[in-house]
Design a protein around this motif. Structure first.
Motif, PDB file in Angstrom:
ATOM      1  N   ASP A 187       0.823  -1.215   0.000  1.00  9.45           N
ATOM      2  CA  ASP A 187       0.000   0.000   0.000  1.00  9.45           C
ATOM      3  C   ASP A 187       0.856   1.264   0.000  1.00  9.45           C
ATOM      4  O   ASP A 187       0.456   2.300  -0.543  1.00  9.45           O
ATOM      5  N   THR A 188       2.048   1.174   0.574  1.00 13.48           N
ATOM      6  CA  THR A 188       2.906   2.373   0.618  1.00 13.48           C
ATOM      7  C   THR A 188       3.362   2.787  -0.779  1.00 13.48           C
ATOM      8  O   THR A 188       3.711   3.951  -0.994  1.00 13.48           O
ATOM      9  N   ILE A 189       3.376   1.840  -1.721  1.00 14.00           N
ATOM     10  CA  ILE A 189       3.851   2.154  -3.072  1.00 14.00           C
ATOM     11  C   ILE A 189       2.698   2.472  -4.028  1.00 14.00           C
ATOM     12  O   ILE A 189       2.888   3.182  -5.016  1.00 14.00           O
ATOM     13  N   THR A 190       1.512   1.939  -3.757  1.00  9.51           N
ATOM     14  CA  THR A 190       0.370   2.134  -4.665  1.00  9.51           C
ATOM     15  C   THR A 190       0.138   3.622  -4.917  1.00  9.51           C
ATOM     16  O   THR A 190      -0.094   4.381  -3.972  1.00  9.51           O
ATOM     17  N   PRO A 191       0.193   4.055  -6.153  1.00 11.25           N
ATOM     18  CA  PRO A 191       0.085   5.500  -6.434  1.00 11.25           C
ATOM     19  C   PRO A 191      -1.362   5.968  -6.594  1.00 11.25           C
ATOM     20  O   PRO A 191      -2.282   5.172  -6.816  1.00 11.25           O
ATOM     21  N   ASP A 192      -1.549   7.260  -6.470  1.00 15.89           N
ATOM     22  CA  ASP A 192      -2.858   7.853  -6.757  1.00 15.89           C
ATOM     23  C   ASP A 192      -3.070   7.975  -8.263  1.00 15.89           C
ATOM     24  O   ASP A 192      -4.202   7.917  -8.741  1.00 15.89           O
ATOM     25  N   ARG A 193      -1.999   8.137  -9.004  1.00 10.96           N
ATOM     26  CA  ARG A 193      -2.079   8.277 -10.455  1.00 10.96           C
ATOM     27  C   ARG A 193      -1.931   6.916 -11.129  1.00 10.96           C
ATOM     28  O   ARG A 193      -1.072   6.142 -10.779  1.00 10.96           O
ATOM     29  N   ARG A 194      -2.811   6.610 -12.040  1.00  7.03           N
ATOM     30  CA  ARG A 194      -2.808   5.355 -12.799  1.00  7.03           C
ATOM     31  C   ARG A 194      -2.791   4.107 -11.897  1.00  7.03           C
ATOM     32  O   ARG A 194      -2.040   3.170 -12.123  1.00  7.03           O
ATOM     33  N   PRO A 195      -3.653   4.067 -10.876  1.00  9.10           N
ATOM     34  CA  PRO A 195      -3.633   2.898  -9.992  1.00  9.10           C
ATOM     35  C   PRO A 195      -4.017   1.604 -10.701  1.00  9.10           C
ATOM     36  O   PRO A 195      -3.544   0.530 -10.323  1.00  9.10           O
ATOM     37  N   GLY A 196      -4.871   1.703 -11.731  1.00 10.75           N
ATOM     38  CA  GLY A 196      -5.245   0.499 -12.469  1.00 10.75           C
ATOM     39  C   GLY A 196      -4.075  -0.081 -13.234  1.00 10.75           C
ATOM     40  O   GLY A 196      -3.825  -1.298 -13.219  1.00 10.75           O
ATOM     41  N   ASP A 197      -3.329   0.789 -13.913  1.00  8.51           N
ATOM     42  CA  ASP A 197      -2.142   0.329 -14.625  1.00  8.51           C
ATOM     43  C   ASP A 197      -1.094  -0.192 -13.646  1.00  8.51           C
ATOM     44  O   ASP A 197      -0.409  -1.187 -13.910  1.00  8.51           O
ATOM     45  N   TYR A 198      -0.954   0.480 -12.498  1.00  8.76           N
ATOM     46  CA  TYR A 198       0.014   0.035 -11.505  1.00  8.76           C
ATOM     47  C   TYR A 198      -0.342  -1.360 -10.992  1.00  8.76           C
ATOM     48  O   TYR A 198       0.534  -2.226 -10.853  1.00  8.76           O
ATOM     49  N   ALA A 199      -1.632  -1.595 -10.718  1.00  5.11           N
ATOM     50  CA  ALA A 199      -2.055  -2.914 -10.230  1.00  5.11           C
ATOM     51  C   ALA A 199      -1.683  -4.003 -11.226  1.00  5.11           C
ATOM     52  O   ALA A 199      -1.158  -5.063 -10.856  1.00  5.11           O
ATOM     53  N   GLN A 200      -1.932  -3.748 -12.508  1.00  4.59           N
ATOM     54  CA  GLN A 200      -1.595  -4.738 -13.527  1.00  4.59           C
ATOM     55  C   GLN A 200      -0.076  -4.858 -13.700  1.00  4.59           C
ATOM     56  O   GLN A 200       0.451  -5.936 -13.960  1.00  4.59           O
ATOM     57  N   ALA A 201       0.608  -3.740 -13.513  1.00  6.60           N
ATOM     58  CA  ALA A 201       2.067  -3.752 -13.659  1.00  6.60           C
ATOM     59  C   ALA A 201       2.736  -4.605 -12.591  1.00  6.60           C
ATOM     60  O   ALA A 201       3.640  -5.400 -12.889  1.00  6.60           O
ATOM     61  N   VAL A 202       2.312  -4.467 -11.355  1.00  6.13           N
ATOM     62  CA  VAL A 202       2.973  -5.217 -10.286  1.00  6.13           C
ATOM     63  C   VAL A 202       2.639  -6.702 -10.402  1.00  6.13           C
ATOM     64  O   VAL A 202       3.474  -7.562 -10.083  1.00  6.13           O
ATOM     65  N   MET A 203       1.437  -7.022 -10.898  1.00  3.30           N
ATOM     66  CA  MET A 203       1.117  -8.430 -11.139  1.00  3.30           C
ATOM     67  C   MET A 203       1.934  -8.988 -12.302  1.00  3.30           C
ATOM     68  O   MET A 203       2.421 -10.117 -12.252  1.00  3.30           O
ATOM     69  N   ASP A 204       2.093  -8.182 -13.356  1.00  2.60           N
ATOM     70  CA  ASP A 204       2.931  -8.606 -14.481  1.00  2.60           C
ATOM     71  C   ASP A 204       4.380  -8.795 -14.050  1.00  2.60           C
ATOM     72  O   ASP A 204       5.070  -9.719 -14.507  1.00  2.60           O
ATOM     73  N   LEU A 205       4.862  -7.916 -13.191  1.00  6.12           N
ATOM     74  CA  LEU A 205       6.249  -8.026 -12.720  1.00  6.12           C
ATOM     75  C   LEU A 205       6.467  -9.370 -12.031  1.00  6.12           C
ATOM     76  O   LEU A 205       7.460 -10.062 -12.283  1.00  6.12           O
ATOM     77  N   GLY A 206       5.521  -9.740 -11.168  1.00  2.00           N
ATOM     78  CA  GLY A 206       5.639 -11.021 -10.478  1.00  2.00           C
ATOM     79  C   GLY A 206       5.500 -12.211 -11.397  1.00  2.00           C
ATOM     80  O   GLY A 206       6.121 -13.253 -11.195  1.00  2.00           O
ATOM     81  N   ALA A 207       4.668 -12.064 -12.435  1.00  2.00           N
ATOM     82  CA  ALA A 207       4.406 -13.185 -13.343  1.00  2.00           C
ATOM     83  C   ALA A 207       5.522 -13.408 -14.357  1.00  2.00           C
ATOM     84  O   ALA A 207       5.720 -14.529 -14.827  1.00  2.00           O
ATOM     85  N   THR A 208       6.256 -12.352 -14.697  1.00  2.00           N
ATOM     86  CA  THR A 208       7.212 -12.472 -15.805  1.00  2.00           C
ATOM     87  C   THR A 208       8.670 -12.221 -15.418  1.00  2.00           C
ATOM     88  O   THR A 208       9.576 -12.685 -16.121  1.00  2.00           O
ATOM     89  N   VAL A 209       8.918 -11.486 -14.362  1.00  2.00           N
ATOM     90  CA  VAL A 209      10.291 -11.139 -13.973  1.00  2.00           C
ATOM     91  C   VAL A 209      10.630 -11.664 -12.581  1.00  2.00           C
ATOM     92  O   VAL A 209      11.590 -12.416 -12.398  1.00  2.00           O
ATOM     93  N   CYS A 210       9.839 -11.294 -11.607  1.00  2.00           N
ATOM     94  CA  CYS A 210      10.083 -11.709 -10.220  1.00  2.00           C
ATOM     95  C   CYS A 210       9.419 -13.063  -9.979  1.00  2.00           C
ATOM     96  O   CYS A 210       8.566 -13.219  -9.106  1.00  2.00           O
ATOM     97  N   VAL A 211       9.830 -14.038 -10.773  1.00  2.00           N
ATOM     98  CA  VAL A 211       9.210 -15.358 -10.783  1.00  2.00           C
ATOM     99  C   VAL A 211       9.714 -16.191  -9.607  1.00  2.00           C
ATOM    100  O   VAL A 211      10.740 -15.866  -9.001  1.00  2.00           O
ATOM    101  N   PRO A 212       9.011 -17.274  -9.261  1.00  2.00           N
ATOM    102  CA  PRO A 212       9.395 -18.041  -8.068  1.00  2.00           C
ATOM    103  C   PRO A 212      10.820 -18.569  -8.114  1.00  2.00           C
ATOM    104  O   PRO A 212      11.553 -18.460  -7.122  1.00  2.00           O
TER     105      PRO A 212
END
Length: 376
Positions: A187-212
């Motif tokens: 929550d400390t990082i979630t921005p007020d600007r483009r929160p929808g894009d940010y939500a998808q971005a952080v999920m994409d980061l975990g799915a494609t880069v920060c993988v298990p």
């Protein structure tokens, strides 16, 4: 000699404490260039359809993107709007859901569609609070729909995001106990600007880069600020509390044929596991030794000369293993008409939304049948 080391987009450096706004901006810039193309995702600059977002998020729970894609497109083709889905027969929805598992999600999907169509004029509430009031929508789904569909500032926390936050902040406390801490940090990082894009971005980061396994730290926009990377422990996080061994439950299923060779099916109670699903009649599933036919027969759907088929049907649910014996019988005269349930020709069984475990029962029973279709 040619190096096989993964190319890095960012120079190696000790982790630096980065401001939340810097983290958000760098992730959004990365997302603008690396966003995934998904069937339910609106093109850049366009507003997402709340129905599409909600449907995909329910389907994606404990299921992979690759698996969900065809189901999502099939649902939209059959039920293009939430009103169409609300008007659908529940059995049709369950049948279309077959293969995605966790059928309570499908039942709640249908209930939610009916609530949106009936109580909200066909429009999803545009806040987390309003979305949480709908059937089957929990904290994560409410945040995801509010952010992605309505661009509300909302903090999403799925498995991918938990992993990203655990590594970014080097949270070594194991899940699930650290979940609330990870949510606060996210929550400390979630921005007020483009929160929808940010939500998808952080999920994409975990799915494609920060993988298990073998995270691609060299390609991560948060490379410089990642405490776990700097400490050399990224791949060990998030830590998880060891799971207890799954117990084994046992029961008996009853394969009953009428004089015409049709099979008895029935609907399970609405509450409980596989609630409301069509089943081959079965008794209780309990942690106990396998029962004798005489003991289990009191739960049989009709009085008949039952016999046990050789072998077992095995299936694993989230919290337990299941072993089912299968008893088979034919019932003659007119007595079969009193049995509770529906009689279905064997070649029409696929018309019904049988859960995977029941499809295993069907295959097991048919495998023990004679070429004529009998079980004896």
């Amino acid at each position: 000699m040619t190096s096989t080391k993964e190319p890095s987009l960012f120079p190696a450096a000790p982790a630096r404490t980065l401001e939340p706004a810097v983290l958000a901006r760098s992730l959004l810039a990365w997302y603008d260039s690396h966003r995934r193309v998904l069937p339910w995702r609106a093109p850049a600059g366009r507003t997402a359809d709340p129905y599409h977002v909600w449907l995909s998020e329910i389907m994606l729970q404990q299921t992979t993107v690759v698996t969900v894609g065809p189901y999502f497109e099939a649902f939209l083709k059959r039920w293009p709007t939430v009103a169409d889905l609300a008007a659908a027969d529940l059995d049709a929805v369950l049948h279309a859901w077959a293969g995605l598992g966790y059928y309570a999600r499908a039942r709640n999907l249908h209930k939610c569609a009916q609530a949106v169509a009936g109580s909200h004029g066909g429009h999803f509430p545009d806040t987390e609070e309003g979305l949480r009031q709908l059937p089957g929508i929990g904290a994560y789904t409410a945040a995801a729909v509010a952010a992605i569909a309505f661009d509300r500032r909302a903090t999403v926390l799925d498995g991918n995001v938990e992993r990203v936050m655990a590594r970014l902040f080097a949270v070594e406390e194991p899940l699930p106990g650290s979940k609330e801490k990870l949510r606060v940090l996210a929550d400390t990082i979630t921005p007020d600007r483009r929160p929808g894009d940010y939500a998808q971005a952080v999920m994409d980061l975990g799915a494609t880069v920060c993988v298990p396994r073998k995270p691609r730290c060299g390609q991560c926009p948060w490379h410089d600020g990642c405490a776990a990377r700097a400490a050399g422990i990224a791949e060990t996080l998030p830590r998880k509390t060891p799971k207890a061994d799954k117990p084994t439950r046992r029961g008996m299923a009853f394969w009953l044929l009428n004089p015409e060779g049709a099979v008895l099916l029935r609907r399970r109670p609405e509450s409980g596991l596989l609630g409301g699903m069509i089943e081959v009649p079965s008794g209780d599933w309990l942690e106990r030794p396998a029962q004798s036919l005489a003991a289990a027969g009191i739960q049989a759907p009709a009085a008949a000369k039952w016999r046990l088929l050789p072998g077992l049907v095995r299936h694993t649910f989230t919290h337990f293993h299941l072993e089912l014996q299968v008893a088979a019988a034919r019932v003659g005269g007119d007595s079969w008409k009193a049995a509770e349930g529906i009689w279905v020709p064997v070649d029409r069984l696929s018309d019904h939304a049988l859960p995977t475990v029941m499809m295993k029962v069907v295959r097991h029973a048919l495998g023990a049948s004679e070429p004529s279709g009998g079980v004896f």
